[in-house]
Design a protein around this motif. Structure first.
Motif, short mmCIF file in Angstrom:
data_model
loop_
_atom_site.label_atom_id
_atom_site.label_comp_id
_atom_site.label_asym_id
_atom_site.label_seq_id
_atom_site.Cartn_x
_atom_site.Cartn_y
_atom_site.Cartn_z
N ALA A 168 -6.32 4.93 2.72
CA ALA A 168 -5.57 4.59 1.62
C ALA A 168 -6.32 5.33 0.53
CB ALA A 168 -5.43 3.12 1.27
N LYS A 169 -5.27 5.61 -0.70
CA LYS A 169 -5.96 6.54 -1.67
C LYS A 169 -5.04 5.62 -2.98
CE LYS A 169 -2.17 9.88 -2.05
NZ LYS A 169 -1.88 11.41 -2.34
N PHE A 170 -5.93 5.37 -4.16
CA PHE A 170 -4.97 4.61 -5.17
C PHE A 170 -5.65 5.14 -6.53
CE2 PHE A 170 -8.93 1.84 -4.48
CZ PHE A 170 -9.17 1.15 -5.74
N GLU A 171 -4.77 5.05 -7.50
CA GLU A 171 -5.07 5.53 -8.86
C GLU A 171 -4.86 4.39 -9.59
OE1 GLU A 171 -4.13 9.18 -11.77
OE2 GLU A 171 -2.75 8.63 -10.39
N ILE A 172 -5.96 4.15 -10.47
CA ILE A 172 -5.70 3.06 -11.65
C ILE A 172 -4.87 3.73 -12.71
CG2 ILE A 172 -6.80 1.28 -13.15
CD1 ILE A 172 -8.98 1.36 -10.99
N LEU A 173 -3.81 3.12 -13.32
CA LEU A 173 -3.09 3.72 -14.42
C LEU A 173 -3.20 2.97 -15.43
CD1 LEU A 173 0.45 4.09 -12.09
CD2 LEU A 173 -1.41 5.79 -12.69
N SER A 174 -3.53 1.58 -15.43
CA SER A 174 -3.51 0.69 -16.89
C SER A 174 -4.49 -0.27 -16.24
CB SER A 174 -2.25 0.43 -17.17
OG SER A 174 -2.45 -0.29 -18.55
N TYR A 175 -5.01 -0.95 -17.46
CA TYR A 175 -6.06 -2.05 -17.52
C TYR A 175 -5.46 -3.37 -18.30
CZ TYR A 175 -10.63 -4.75 -17.63
OH TYR A 175 -11.38 -5.83 -17.29
N TYR A 176 -4.17 -3.27 -18.81
CA TYR A 176 -3.61 -3.85 -19.63
C TYR A 176 -2.30 -4.54 -19.17
CZ TYR A 176 -7.15 -2.38 -22.91
OH TYR A 176 -8.19 -2.17 -23.56
N ARG A 191 -7.41 -6.77 -18.35
CA ARG A 191 -7.83 -7.03 -16.89
C ARG A 191 -6.43 -7.43 -16.02
NH1 ARG A 191 -12.01 -11.69 -19.58
NH2 ARG A 191 -13.70 -9.85 -20.30
N TYR A 192 -5.60 -6.83 -16.46
CA TYR A 192 -4.33 -6.50 -15.55
C TYR A 192 -3.98 -5.15 -14.96
CZ TYR A 192 -2.72 -11.34 -17.07
OH TYR A 192 -2.74 -12.93 -17.45
N TYR A 193 -4.42 -4.96 -13.82
CA TYR A 193 -4.46 -3.70 -13.25
C TYR A 193 -3.06 -3.27 -12.73
CZ TYR A 193 -9.51 -3.53 -12.58
OH TYR A 193 -11.05 -3.43 -12.66
N THR A 194 -2.73 -1.98 -13.30
CA THR A 194 -1.46 -1.45 -12.68
C THR A 194 -2.10 -0.13 -11.88
OG1 THR A 194 0.09 -2.12 -14.35
CG2 THR A 194 0.50 -0.09 -12.97
N PHE A 195 -1.82 0.05 -10.72
CA PHE A 195 -2.18 1.04 -9.81
C PHE A 195 -1.31 1.52 -8.77
CE2 PHE A 195 -3.90 -2.81 -7.59
CZ PHE A 195 -3.84 -2.27 -6.24
N ARG A 196 -1.29 2.87 -8.51
CA ARG A 196 -0.22 3.14 -7.38
C ARG A 196 -1.23 3.59 -6.32
NH1 ARG A 196 1.62 9.51 -8.97
NH2 ARG A 196 -0.07 10.24 -9.93
N TYR A 197 -0.46 3.54 -4.86
CA TYR A 197 -1.36 3.84 -3.87
C TYR A 197 -0.53 4.44 -2.74
CZ TYR A 197 0.08 -0.55 -1.32
OH TYR A 197 0.79 -1.49 -0.66
N ALA A 198 -1.21 5.21 -1.89
CA ALA A 198 -0.54 5.40 -0.65
C ALA A 198 -1.40 5.09 0.32
CB ALA A 198 -0.30 6.84 -0.34
N TYR A 199 -0.75 4.39 1.72
CA TYR A 199 -1.71 3.93 2.75
C TYR A 199 -0.84 4.15 4.11
CZ TYR A 199 -2.79 0.16 6.20
OH TYR A 199 -3.17 -0.50 7.32
N ASN A 200 -1.76 4.84 4.97
CA ASN A 200 -1.34 5.56 6.05
C ASN A 200 -1.48 4.26 7.07
OD1 ASN A 200 -0.95 6.65 8.73
ND2 ASN A 200 -0.99 8.63 7.77
N PRO A 201 -0.44 3.48 7.69
CA PRO A 201 -0.86 2.43 8.72
C PRO A 201 -1.02 2.75 10.02
CG PRO A 201 1.70 2.85 8.50
CD PRO A 201 0.72 3.69 7.34
N ASN A 202 -1.10 4.17 10.32
CA ASN A 202 -1.32 4.71 11.78
C ASN A 202 -2.77 4.84 12.10
OD1 ASN A 202 1.64 4.95 12.53
ND2 ASN A 202 1.31 6.14 10.43
N GLU A 203 -3.17 4.30 12.96
CA GLU A 203 -4.70 4.50 13.34
C GLU A 203 -5.15 5.90 13.57
OE1 GLU A 203 -7.86 2.40 16.46
OE2 GLU A 203 -5.70 1.90 16.60
N GLY A 204 -6.21 6.27 13.15
CA GLY A 204 -6.72 7.65 13.24
C GLY A 204 -5.90 8.67 12.28
N GLN A 205 -4.94 8.26 11.61
CA GLN A 205 -4.25 9.36 10.78
C GLN A 205 -4.73 9.48 9.41
OE1 GLN A 205 -1.63 11.45 12.18
NE2 GLN A 205 -2.54 10.50 14.02
N VAL A 206 -4.94 10.29 8.94
CA VAL A 206 -6.05 10.58 7.63
C VAL A 206 -4.90 11.45 6.43
CG1 VAL A 206 -8.04 10.89 8.48
CG2 VAL A 206 -6.82 12.88 8.15
#
Length: 209
Positions: A168-176, A191-206
């Protein structure tokens, strides 16, 4: 004669194998991309007092906050980010590490990271500290002491090898809370995180395409 009789069968078998390979490729699940809003990561103490309180744990496989002691990838408390890999750091109320997940911080744009680079080295928490460096300017954020405002550092992306060996990769956009564009540190809750992410659910796939 036998060869001639077998040739159509061989051709058919090859076709079936080819179709099977195509099916395997098509069977890959799509990369999951979304934005998490207002993940609350409260803490107690501070201002000279020991920091304590439970970490808010997150699981990329489900895309949800979790109370599980084992099925979590990353966890948040205040500005601290833990990963479910390595050992405890000695911090009060931190979760036990029960898996072999890892995390690393890179400088890039979210869109430019289309795959996990082959030379990526994932770090884990240890007695020496958290894998994600703490403190203003050291990891994912800057804190302005003159305005009392905390902002994510642009171009800081976190890459994660999850508890089940996926990526997975993620980027924190806000802390408020509600990610205000014009932060008022005396009105906007932190202390309220907003972040976007991408996640590859396939084993071995990068890849994240």
């Amino acid at each position: 004669m036998n060869t001639l009789k077998l040739t159509p069968f061989i051709l058919m078998s090859l076709c079936m194998l080819s179709c099977s390979d195509d099916d395997d490729v098509m069977a890959l699940a799509e990369v999951e991309s979304t934005t998490i809003e207002n993940l609350h990561a409260p803490q107690e103490g501070g201002r000279g007092e020991p920091i304590s309180g439970s970490f808010t744990k997150f699981d990329f496989e489900t895309g949800q906050i979790t109370d599980s002691d084992t099925e979590w990838d990353i966890a948040f408390r205040g500005t601290t980010i833990a990963v479910n890999g390595g050992t405890v750091t000695g911090t009060i109320d931190e979760p036990l590490r029960t898996s072999d997940a890892g995390i690393t911080l890179v400088s890039a744009t979210f869109e430019d990271i289309t795959e996990i680079p082959a030379d990526t080295s994932f770090d884990q928490d240890s007695h020496e500290g958290f894998a994600v460096p703490a403190g203003s300017g050291n990891g994912w954020y800057n804190y302005d002491f003159t305005t009392n405002i905390l902002n994510p550092i642009p171009g800081k992306i976190l890459l994660v090898e999850t508890t089940d060996g996926k990526y997975a990769k993620f980027e924190i956009l806000s802390y408020y809370k509600d990610a205000p564009s014009d932060i008022d540190p005396f009105q906007d809750e932190s202390r309220y995180y907003t972040f976007r992410y991408a996640y590859n659910p396939n084993e071995g796939q990068v890849t994240f395409n």
